[in-house]
Enzyme design. Structure first.
Site, PDB file in Angstrom:
ATOM      1  CB  SER A   7      49.531  52.383  57.061  1.00 35.14           C
ATOM      2  OG  SER A   7      50.484  52.285  56.030  1.00 35.14           O
ATOM      3  CG  HIS A  32      46.101  51.283  54.088  1.00 38.90           C
ATOM      4  ND1 HIS A  32      44.971  51.453  53.317  1.00 38.90           N
ATOM      5  CD2 HIS A  32      47.041  52.100  53.550  1.00 38.90           C
ATOM      6  CE1 HIS A  32      45.211  52.324  52.368  1.00 38.90           C
ATOM      7  NE2 HIS A  32      46.466  52.733  52.482  1.00 38.90           N
ATOM      8  CG  ASP A  34      50.265  52.931  52.051  1.00 40.74           C
ATOM      9  OD1 ASP A  34      49.255  53.307  51.449  1.00 40.74           O
ATOM     10  OD2 ASP A  34      50.468  53.147  53.263  1.00 40.74           O
ATOM     11  CG  MET A  36      54.086  53.995  47.844  1.00 34.84           C
ATOM     12  SD  MET A  36      54.693  55.269  48.972  1.00 34.84           S
ATOM     13  CE  MET A  36      55.840  54.330  49.968  1.00 34.84           C
ATOM     14  CG  HIS A  65      46.618  53.231  48.701  1.00 41.81           C
ATOM     15  ND1 HIS A  65      47.077  54.243  49.518  1.00 41.81           N
ATOM     16  CD2 HIS A  65      46.250  53.838  47.536  1.00 41.81           C
ATOM     17  CE1 HIS A  65      47.000  55.401  48.874  1.00 41.81           C
ATOM     18  NE2 HIS A  65      46.513  55.170  47.671  1.00 41.81           N
ATOM     19  CG  MET A  67      49.705  55.350  46.521  1.00 45.91           C
ATOM     20  SD  MET A  67      50.461  56.219  47.912  1.00 45.91           S
ATOM     21  CE  MET A  67      50.829  54.834  48.976  1.00 45.91           C
ATOM     22  CG  MET A 136      45.623  59.954  48.930  1.00 42.40           C
ATOM     23  SD  MET A 136      46.155  58.650  50.058  1.00 42.40           S
ATOM     24  CE  MET A 136      47.716  59.316  50.668  1.00 42.40           C
ATOM     25  CG  ASP A 174      46.537  56.713  53.881  1.00 40.07           C
ATOM     26  OD1 ASP A 174      47.204  56.984  54.893  1.00 40.07           O
ATOM     27  OD2 ASP A 174      46.971  55.976  52.967  1.00 40.07           O
TER      28      ASP A 174
END
Length: 214
Positions: A7, A32, A34, A36, A65, A67, A136, A174
């Site tokens: 990540s 990966h 993330d 957010m 990903h 979020m 998660m 993750d």
């Protein structure tokens, strides 16, 4: 063989390209990313611009990903930026089959993620629509958290659901993954391990990735 997806949330942002190349040379299978928004999760991280910046640095699979709330509004921009897989949260998206179809129409694979407190019933009816299910194993929104041990039972249950429904979805995990819990995760049925601090903060990335994989 199990895949390791470092990540970039745990990478050195001032030397991101160098860190990505170093992890790739060390044996990373995917990266990966993330995303957010400060709404679905408390923190804010990256946007499509960062994915665009990463894309020329590596030919590895970019696992994005989301979020974020209303992920449907941003699928095109992340795919255009270079995402190979786009994962949305079951808790934040609208109709999951419709979202999966939209992602795949853009030419990416579709993933769905569930938070630690979310029961698998939330996604059981649409497992065949997704290529990936992300479990998660920490509460989303913060890096460096400790692994939630009850995630192992959830992964085993998910594996049974995937088999019973005829889905071909891969199981990604993750949160809080390290050399100590990786063997139990693999035994439970995980196909992809997302590791941030374990890889990017390691003194020897190649050795760490090897230990996570085997």
């Amino acid at each position: 063989m199990i895949k390791i997806a470092p990540s970039i949330l745990a990478a050195d942002y001032l030397n991101l390209a160098a860190d990505i190349r170093k992890a790739e040379s060390a044996g990373a299978d995917w990266f990966h990313v993330d995303i957010m928004d400060g709404v679905f999760v408390p923190n804010i991280s990256f946007g499509p611009g960062l994915v665009s910046a990463i894309r020329p640095v590596t030919k590895k699979f970019l696992d994005v990903h989301l979020m974020i709330v209303n992920p449907e509004k941003h699928l095109k921009s992340f795919r255009a930026a270079g995402a190979d897989n786009i994962t949305v949260h079951a808790e934040a998206a609208g109709s999951l089959p419709e979202v999966a179809a939209k992602i795949k129409a853009l030419g990416a694979t579709a993933g769905v993620s569930v938070n630690p407190e979310t029961p698998l019933d939330k996604i059981a009816g649409c497992l065949k629509e997704f290529e990936l299910v992300l479990v998660m194993s920490v509460n989303p929104g913060f890096g460096g958290q400790a692994f939630i041990e009850t995630s192992l039972g959830k992964i085993r249950e998910l594996k049974r659901l995937i088999i019973s429904t005829g889905s071909k979805a891969l199981i990604e995990v993750d949160g809080g993954i390290n050399e100590k819990n990786a063997p139990a995760l693999k035994e439970a049925g995980a196909d992809i391990l997302v590791a941030g601090s374990a890889v990017f903060k390691s003194a020897d990335m190649a050795q760490t990735i090897c230990k996570l994989r085997f």
